[in-house]
Design an enzyme around this catalytic site. Structure first.
Site, PDB file in Angstrom:
ATOM      1  N   ASP A  33       0.832  -1.197   0.000  1.00  0.00           N
ATOM      2  CA  ASP A  33       0.000   0.000   0.000  1.00  0.00           C
ATOM      3  C   ASP A  33       0.874   1.257   0.000  1.00  0.00           C
ATOM      4  OD1 ASP A  33      -2.730   1.082   0.386  1.00  0.00           O
ATOM      5  OD2 ASP A  33      -1.933   1.819   2.282  1.00  0.00           O
ATOM      6  N   GLU A  82       1.642  -0.369  -4.927  1.00  0.00           N
ATOM      7  CA  GLU A  82       0.720   0.684  -5.381  1.00  0.00           C
ATOM      8  C   GLU A  82       1.579   1.935  -5.580  1.00  0.00           C
ATOM      9  OE1 GLU A  82      -3.186   3.193  -3.895  1.00  0.00           O
ATOM     10  OE2 GLU A  82      -1.622   2.664  -2.474  1.00  0.00           O
TER      11      GLU A  82
HETATM   12  C1  GLC Z   1      -4.248   3.043  -0.617  1.00  0.00           C
HETATM   13  C2  GLC Z   1      -5.416   2.097  -0.564  1.00  0.00           C
HETATM   14  C3  GLC Z   1      -6.604   2.866  -0.090  1.00  0.00           C
HETATM   15  C4  GLC Z   1      -6.319   3.370   1.307  1.00  0.00           C
HETATM   16  C5  GLC Z   1      -5.046   4.194   1.331  1.00  0.00           C
HETATM   17  C6  GLC Z   1      -4.573   4.428   2.736  1.00  0.00           C
HETATM   18  O1  GLC Z   1      -4.386   4.044  -1.534  1.00  0.00           O
HETATM   19  O2  GLC Z   1      -5.602   1.495  -1.808  1.00  0.00           O
HETATM   20  O3  GLC Z   1      -7.773   2.102  -0.107  1.00  0.00           O
HETATM   21  O4  GLC Z   1      -7.392   4.163   1.742  1.00  0.00           O
HETATM   22  O5  GLC Z   1      -4.000   3.548   0.676  1.00  0.00           O
HETATM   23  O6  GLC Z   1      -4.036   3.280   3.300  1.00  0.00           O
END
Ligand code: GLC
Length: 519
Positions: A208, A266
């Site tokens: 994440d 991500e």
């Molecule tokens: C990422 C996740 C999202 C979350 C954020 C904070 O972007 O995909 O769903 O709210 O991180 O952890």
């Protein structure tokens, strides 16, 4: 063939061409009747995923959490939240999935923890225990101004003041304090967490906010113009700081003890050069590329997104990744216009995506052609809704529970009609049961497409050759043509393997894609 990039295995890894299925555990299947999906629910429904033919799962967070951001606020990273089950339930899922040849990856949240995490509780109680977070004195004569002007990705200031007057940084919700990645214990702890799950048999992690974590020492102000909620711009000091790569290198040293395990980050950064840095041989294995998510159903845009994503991955010698939706963005059926046209385009794009080389991610419900849901104000739960002063509705509309069977909510998702988000009453035709044996359903289309992608030699090769604006060919011989125009077009030569909708007098209609094998 180009020589392998140093440090990369010459043997293609399982994940470099896998089809991953993203399970949003709250919304997949509820085994215990509390209206929220859980791990045993996933295990019970694994036949659906075997039938679909996916090779791996990514589970959104299931660790212990007060659920301020539905699990992305972790208070114990090495246990399962009771809402989802327990460690034994995870073991059952791992065993059942592995028995079907399906790998299981989990979400890892290294940028922040929950404000209920023992470290943060200790930090609030005693100012000498704050160095694992980013606490600062405030500005202004009495310290009542935040330390800088940073805003939270969810809206509102990125700083919250504690009763003794100091402020702490949270790039997301106030219940998600950012960790200080200059503290050695933060590294030690992530290593413990990684090994804990990998030793249990987990096959890797989706990381994440992989572009977060490192903050510049001086915490300089950010540019606040046109700051879009849930997004960052280029040169945003909150993200993509160079020191983040040391963190990824550290994580990789742990992963290298588990040679079959994968990390996929991500990564919301600007420019392919920046993106590729995260995929260097000693960093992440894969990175989510969001170009397709950000592109309309438009031939030039789709082609540019594909080329761009291929270029970005090639810069690092990594496998490209493809995604049309996830738990953070509106579902593709709705992005492409909703209704029959939105669904036709989403089906066409499913064939485009599954024709591409590399790793494909399918967000649960995409295989059913689910649209986004317009939910009433009083059921909204995403922290974005309140933090934006109710200006942004947030992401709940793409997180509605899946319809499995029957003719009325909860459609087999749960035994209670009181599901955590309401399921639209008109989803009868979208259930797995309704689609399973229908040769024209979206589910059947996905199942056929995945089977062909997995089984046919024509999908071989790492490149894409464009034969026109909206037709490309893979080295193995697969041709994918899509029509994003207004009139039917001639199909390329070859034997038709699959189409996303009916042909019209032998022509490819608008909003339709076809797979062919060239003669
Ligand atoms: C990422 C996740 C999202 C979350 C954020 C904070 O972007 O995909 O769903 O709210 O991180 O952890």
């Amino acid at each position: 063939m180009a020589p392998p990039i140093p440090g990369r295995s010459a043997r293609p890894q399982w994940w470099s061409r896998a089809v991953f299925y993203q399970v949003y555990p709250r919304s997949f299947a509820d085994s215990n009747g509390d209206g929220v999906g859980d791990l045993d629910g996933i295990t019970e429904r694994l036949d659906h995923l075997s039938d679909l033919g996916v090779q791996a799962l990514w589970l959104n967070p299931v660790m212990v959490s007060p659920m301020a951001d539905h699990g992305y606020d972790v208070s114990d990273p090495r246990d399962i939240d009771p809402l989802f089950g327990d460690l034994a339930a995870l073991d059952r899922l791992l065993a059942a999935a592995h028995a079907r040849g399906i790998r299981v990856t989990m979400d890892l949240v290294p940028n922040h923890v929950s404000s209920a995490h023992p470290w943060f509780v200790a930090a609030l109680a005693d100012p000498t225990h704050r160095d694992r977070f980013i606490f600062r004195d405030g500005g202004g004569p009495d310290g009542s101004e935040p330390p800088n002007n940073w805003v939270s990705i969810f809206g509102g200031p990125a700083w919250t003041r504690v009763p003794d007057g100091q402020w702490y940084l949270h790039l997301f919700d106030a219940a998600q304090p950012d960790l200080n990645w200059e503290h050695p214990e933060v590294f030690d702890d992530i290593e413990k967490t990684l090994r804990f799950w990998l030793d249990r048999g987990v096959d890797g992690f989706r990381i994440d906010v992989a572009h977060g974590m490192a903050k510049p020492a001086t915490l300089p102000d950010m540019d606040l113009t046109e700051n879009e909620l849930l997004r960052n711009k280029a040169d945003d000091p909150r993200f993509d700081n160079d020191a983040v790569h040391d963190i990824h290198r550290f994580i990789r040293t742990v992963l290298d003890d588990y040679p079959d395990a994968v990390t996929v980050g991500e990564i919301w950064v600007h420019g392919n050069e920046q993106f590729a840095k995260y995929l260097r041989p000693d960093e992440l294995h894969l990175g989510f590329n969001f170009h397709l998510v950000q592109t309309d159903y438009d031939a030039a845009g789709i082609r540019a997104a594909i080329d761009n994503s291929l270029d970005a991955a090639a810069l690092a010698g990594a496998a490209p990744t493809w995604t049309l939706s996830n738990h953070d963005v509106p579902r593709e059926v709705s992005r492409y216009g909703n209704g029959a046209a939105g669904l036709r385009r989403a089906r066409a794009m499913a064939l485009v995506k599954l024709a591409l080389p590399g790793t494909v991610f399918i967000y649960n419900g995409a295989e059913l052609g689910l649209p986004n849901v317009e939910l009433p104000d009083d059921v909204l739960q995403d922290p974005v809704w309140e933090r934006s002063g109710r200006a942004e509705r947030g992401r709940d509309g793409c997180r509605v529970p899946l319809p499995w069977s029957g003719s009325a909510p909860p459609f087999g998702f749960s035994s209670t009609p009181d599901t955590w988000l309401p399921i639209p009453a008109d989803w009868k035709a979208l259930t797995v049961e309704a689609q399973r044996d229908d040769p024209d359903s979206t589910l059947t289309l996905y199942r056929r497409a995945i089977a062909l992608r997995t089984g046919r030699a024509e999908f071989a090769g790492d490149t894409v050759e464009w034969l026109g604006d909206s037709t490309f060919r893979r080295p193995g011989g697969l041709v994918c043509a899509f029509n994003a125009g207004a009139v039917p077009v001639t199909l390329p030569a070859g034997e038709v393997l699959l189409t996303s909708g009916p042909l019209k007098d032998g022509l490819l209609p608008p909003d339709t894609a076809a797979w062919l094998v060239s003669a």
